[in-house]
Design a protein around this motif. Structure first.
Motif, PDB file in Angstrom:
ATOM      1  N   LEU A  63       0.816  -1.208   0.000  1.00  0.00           N
ATOM      2  CA  LEU A  63       0.000   0.000   0.000  1.00  0.00           C
ATOM      3  C   LEU A  63       0.851   1.260   0.000  1.00  0.00           C
ATOM      4  O   LEU A  63       0.508   2.258  -0.636  1.00  0.00           O
ATOM      5  N   GLU A  64       1.983   1.211   0.688  1.00  0.00           N
ATOM      6  CA  GLU A  64       2.802   2.405   0.857  1.00  0.00           C
ATOM      7  C   GLU A  64       3.530   2.803  -0.427  1.00  0.00           C
ATOM      8  O   GLU A  64       3.781   3.985  -0.666  1.00  0.00           O
ATOM      9  N   ILE A  65       3.877   1.828  -1.267  1.00  0.00           N
ATOM     10  CA  ILE A  65       4.636   2.097  -2.481  1.00  0.00           C
ATOM     11  C   ILE A  65       3.813   2.866  -3.505  1.00  0.00           C
ATOM     12  O   ILE A  65       4.362   3.413  -4.475  1.00  0.00           O
ATOM     13  N   LEU A  66       2.507   2.978  -3.302  1.00  0.00           N
ATOM     14  CA  LEU A  66       1.616   3.523  -4.321  1.00  0.00           C
ATOM     15  C   LEU A  66       1.623   5.040  -4.378  1.00  0.00           C
ATOM     16  O   LEU A  66       1.135   5.621  -5.346  1.00  0.00           O
ATOM     17  N   HIS A  67       2.141   5.704  -3.361  1.00  0.00           N
ATOM     18  CA  HIS A  67       2.117   7.169  -3.359  1.00  0.00           C
ATOM     19  C   HIS A  67       3.345   7.700  -2.661  1.00  0.00           C
ATOM     20  O   HIS A  67       3.828   7.113  -1.689  1.00  0.00           O
ATOM     21  N   HIS A  68       3.857   8.827  -3.140  1.00  0.00           N
ATOM     22  CA  HIS A  68       5.088   9.387  -2.589  1.00  0.00           C
ATOM     23  C   HIS A  68       4.865  10.140  -1.292  1.00  0.00           C
ATOM     24  O   HIS A  68       5.818  10.477  -0.597  1.00  0.00           O
ATOM     25  N   GLN A  69       3.609  10.404  -0.951  1.00  0.00           N
ATOM     26  CA  GLN A  69       3.350  11.263   0.201  1.00  0.00           C
ATOM     27  C   GLN A  69       2.336  10.664   1.167  1.00  0.00           C
ATOM     28  O   GLN A  69       2.549  10.668   2.371  1.00  0.00           O
ATOM     29  N   HIS A  70       1.224  10.144   0.662  1.00  0.00           N
ATOM     30  CA  HIS A  70       0.186   9.572   1.519  1.00  0.00           C
ATOM     31  C   HIS A  70       0.562   8.139   1.852  1.00  0.00           C
ATOM     32  O   HIS A  70       0.622   7.286   0.972  1.00  0.00           O
ATOM     33  N   ILE A  71       0.799   7.864   3.121  1.00  0.00           N
ATOM     34  CA  ILE A  71       1.385   6.574   3.514  1.00  0.00           C
ATOM     35  C   ILE A  71       0.473   5.405   3.144  1.00  0.00           C
ATOM     36  O   ILE A  71       0.906   4.432   2.545  1.00  0.00           O
ATOM     37  N   VAL A  72      -0.797   5.479   3.484  1.00  0.00           N
ATOM     38  CA  VAL A  72      -1.724   4.398   3.126  1.00  0.00           C
ATOM     39  C   VAL A  72      -2.943   5.044   2.474  1.00  0.00           C
ATOM     40  O   VAL A  72      -3.924   5.371   3.138  1.00  0.00           O
ATOM     41  N   GLU A  73      -2.863   5.236   1.170  1.00  0.00           N
ATOM     42  CA  GLU A  73      -3.952   5.902   0.463  1.00  0.00           C
ATOM     43  C   GLU A  73      -5.172   4.989   0.361  1.00  0.00           C
ATOM     44  O   GLU A  73      -6.297   5.410   0.605  1.00  0.00           O
ATOM     45  N   TYR A  74      -4.968   3.734   0.017  1.00  0.00           N
ATOM     46  CA  TYR A  74      -6.077   2.787  -0.131  1.00  0.00           C
ATOM     47  C   TYR A  74      -6.192   1.965   1.156  1.00  0.00           C
ATOM     48  O   TYR A  74      -5.920   0.768   1.175  1.00  0.00           O
ATOM     49  N   TYR A  75      -6.616   2.636   2.206  1.00  0.00           N
ATOM     50  CA  TYR A  75      -6.644   1.998   3.520  1.00  0.00           C
ATOM     51  C   TYR A  75      -7.641   0.848   3.583  1.00  0.00           C
ATOM     52  O   TYR A  75      -7.516  -0.045   4.415  1.00  0.00           O
ATOM     53  N   GLU A  76      -8.633   0.848   2.680  1.00  0.00           N
ATOM     54  CA  GLU A  76      -9.608  -0.248   2.683  1.00  0.00           C
ATOM     55  C   GLU A  76      -8.938  -1.596   2.407  1.00  0.00           C
ATOM     56  O   GLU A  76      -9.464  -2.642   2.772  1.00  0.00           O
ATOM     57  N   ALA A  77      -7.774  -1.553   1.746  1.00  0.00           N
ATOM     58  CA  ALA A  77      -7.095  -2.798   1.371  1.00  0.00           C
ATOM     59  C   ALA A  77      -6.146  -3.308   2.449  1.00  0.00           C
ATOM     60  O   ALA A  77      -5.515  -4.349   2.245  1.00  0.00           O
ATOM     61  N   LEU A  78      -6.042  -2.611   3.565  1.00  0.00           N
ATOM     62  CA  LEU A  78      -5.049  -2.995   4.567  1.00  0.00           C
ATOM     63  C   LEU A  78      -5.353  -4.370   5.163  1.00  0.00           C
ATOM     64  O   LEU A  78      -4.474  -5.238   5.239  1.00  0.00           O
ATOM     65  N   MET A  79      -6.583  -4.618   5.589  1.00  0.00           N
ATOM     66  CA  MET A  79      -6.908  -5.912   6.167  1.00  0.00           C
ATOM     67  C   MET A  79      -6.815  -7.041   5.144  1.00  0.00           C
ATOM     68  O   MET A  79      -6.247  -8.107   5.444  1.00  0.00           O
ATOM     69  N   PRO A  80      -7.339  -6.878   3.908  1.00  0.00           N
ATOM     70  CA  PRO A  80      -7.108  -7.927   2.917  1.00  0.00           C
ATOM     71  C   PRO A  80      -5.628  -8.215   2.688  1.00  0.00           C
ATOM     72  O   PRO A  80      -5.230  -9.381   2.553  1.00  0.00           O
ATOM     73  N   ALA A  81      -4.814  -7.171   2.668  1.00  0.00           N
ATOM     74  CA  ALA A  81      -3.381  -7.358   2.442  1.00  0.00           C
ATOM     75  C   ALA A  81      -2.738  -8.119   3.598  1.00  0.00           C
ATOM     76  O   ALA A  81      -1.876  -8.979   3.379  1.00  0.00           O
ATOM     77  N   ILE A  82      -3.145  -7.835   4.813  1.00  0.00           N
ATOM     78  CA  ILE A  82      -2.563  -8.521   5.978  1.00  0.00           C
ATOM     79  C   ILE A  82      -2.956  -9.999   5.981  1.00  0.00           C
ATOM     80  O   ILE A  82      -2.113 -10.877   6.211  1.00  0.00           O
ATOM     81  N   VAL A  83      -4.234 -10.285   5.720  1.00  0.00           N
ATOM     82  CA  VAL A  83      -4.686 -11.685   5.715  1.00  0.00           C
ATOM     83  C   VAL A  83      -3.974 -12.470   4.617  1.00  0.00           C
ATOM     84  O   VAL A  83      -3.459 -13.567   4.850  1.00  0.00           O
TER      85      VAL A  83
END
Length: 434
Positions: A186-206
């Motif tokens: 998630l972090e690699i997707l933007h140079h400034q906003h750390i987690v822009e697509y925060y909805e994907a955080l739980m799917p990514a962790i699982v």
């Protein structure tokens, strides 16, 4: 993202006890079919990553026997093979293309590029290019997430989240850090906003957790630390000042690397087409440096332990760091395929150890790891995941100094990011110059 939607406003009301009991009786847990889908995607990512790693190791063992002047023939030949693969199967792209697809294609990654990426990256990495497997793993697994999302007829953020979950699973398999891998995707997707697509955080962790377990079971990797640094214990607040200082050292190394990279990019742009001419010339350059400095060959997964545990003159470490920057740049701009995170860690360790040797009393472990963190954060703009990854890879338990160094790397990086696609639009690119 949990896809369970809230009822429309006019229907919201307090649940009666009988309604609550009825819902709990059907499924009393938070787990749902979505969690199982993310886990299944992660299992596939772990299986693919395990197979890819086994094939890669076999190829590396076969090509490692070539040393010295023979590399002046072997590596240009490998470059020719890479170029022919790309010429006939198509250009698989780089991390920038993946980032663009996440932003502008709704998370849709093209699986038709996978054969070219798999073959080109296997030859690139096994022959000795200074790029690692993270980029091909992320692309191939991410495209599988897209395939699953199509089969499930997902749309919008649900679709994007499935692709990101698969990307995280592929990245985590290599690094053995589920939380760090999920954050990186998630972090690699933007140079400034750390987690822009925060909805994907739980799917990514699982997905990352499932992928990690499968990959570790297949390869027995990722359980213990990857690199074996001397033990370090946080004993004084002064260590944070040291971490900040080496964060600045790492940023300086990052700026130098980006300058070398752009110089190589301009040189190879003059060569133009066909692609196999460029990859062959890059192979010759890599072969020359590998002959003169054998530690510049390969992406640093095993070579980094030599830097950590052996004594080298300070001048040699600085020369090795500059040569590694050059080999990373030639590898990527010359058309070879792979990622540059582990090579950047290798470069940071060389610089940190050299500077620590010049200043009596400094802990070399702290110096190397903080420099590794800062150079990667400055180039990739991923301070949080860099901290989590290095803490796992190095068994560096007091990770707060790594965080300080990563943040220094992030905030002192160039305003215009190294990965141009992290700027989502031309308007955003113009704003960075204001």
């Amino acid at each position: 993202m949990l896809p369970n939607k809230r009822p429309p406003t006019e229907q919201t009301q307090r649940w009666t006890f009988s309604q609550l009991f009825g819902r709990a009786r059907r499924n009393p847990f938070m787990i749902s079919r979505w969690v199982l889908r993310w886990a299944v995607v992660g299992i596939f990512c772990g299986l693919f990553a395990g197979l890819y790693w086994i094939v890669l190791e076999l190829m590396i063992h076969g090509l490692q026997r070539f040393q010295g002047p023979s590399l002046l023939f072997v590596m240009p030949l490998a470059g020719l093979v890479i170029g022919l693969v790309i010429h006939f199967l198509g250009n698989p792209g780089e991390i920038g293309v993946i980032v663009d697809n996440i932003h502008f294609q709704g998370g849709r990654l093209d699986a038709r590029k996978n054969p070219s990426m798999i073959l080109a990256s296997l030859v690139s990495i096994s022959a000795g290019g200074s790029a690692g497997p993270e980029a091909p793993l992320v692309q191939v697994t991410g495209s599988f997430g897209t395939w699953v999302a199509d089969r499930l007829r997902l749309q919008g953020e649900d679709f994007r989240s499935m692709s990101l979950a698969a990307m995280a699973g592929g990245f985590t398999a290599l690094f053995g850090a589920p939380l760090g891998g999920a954050m990186f995707a998630l972090e690699i997707l933007h140079h400034q906003h750390i987690v822009e697509y925060y909805e994907a955080l739980m799917p990514a962790i699982v997905s990352s957790c499932a992928s990690y377990l499968v990959f570790a079971a297949i390869t027995n990797l990722g359980i213990a630390p990857t690199w074996h640094f001397p033990q370090y214990h946080l004993e004084s607040i002064n260590d944070f000042a040291v971490a900040i200082m080496f964060g600045i050292v790492g940023v300086a190394a990052g700026w130098i690397f980006m300058s070398i990279f752009r110089g190589c990019d301009r040189v190879f742009a003059l060569i133009g087409e066909p692609i196999y001419l460029r990859t062959t010339i890059a192979g010759l350059g890599l072969g020359i440096l590998a002959t003169l400095l054998p530690l510049t060959r390969y992406f640093g997964h095993e070579e980094l332990d030599e830097v950590i545990n052996q004594s080298f003159p300070v001048v040699f470490l600085f020369v090795l760091a500059l040569a590694k920057m050059a080999t990373i740049s030639m590898t990527v701009t010359g058309g070879w395929r792979g990622g540059f995170i582990i090579p950047l860690f290798f470069t940071g360790a060389c610089v940190g150890k050299a500077v620590a040797a010049l200043i009596p009393g400094l802990n070399p472990t702290l110096a190397m790891i903080c420099t590794m963190a800062a150079i990667n954060a400055s180039v990739t703009r991923t301070p949080i995941s860099t901290t989590l990854l290095l803490s796992k890879l190095t068994n560096f338990s007091p990770f707060t100094p790594i965080l300080f160094a990563s943040l220094i790397g992030f905030f002192l990086a160039p305003k215009v990011p190294f990965i141009a696609s992290q700027l989502k639009s031309g308007q955003e690119a113009m704003s960075t110059h204001d």
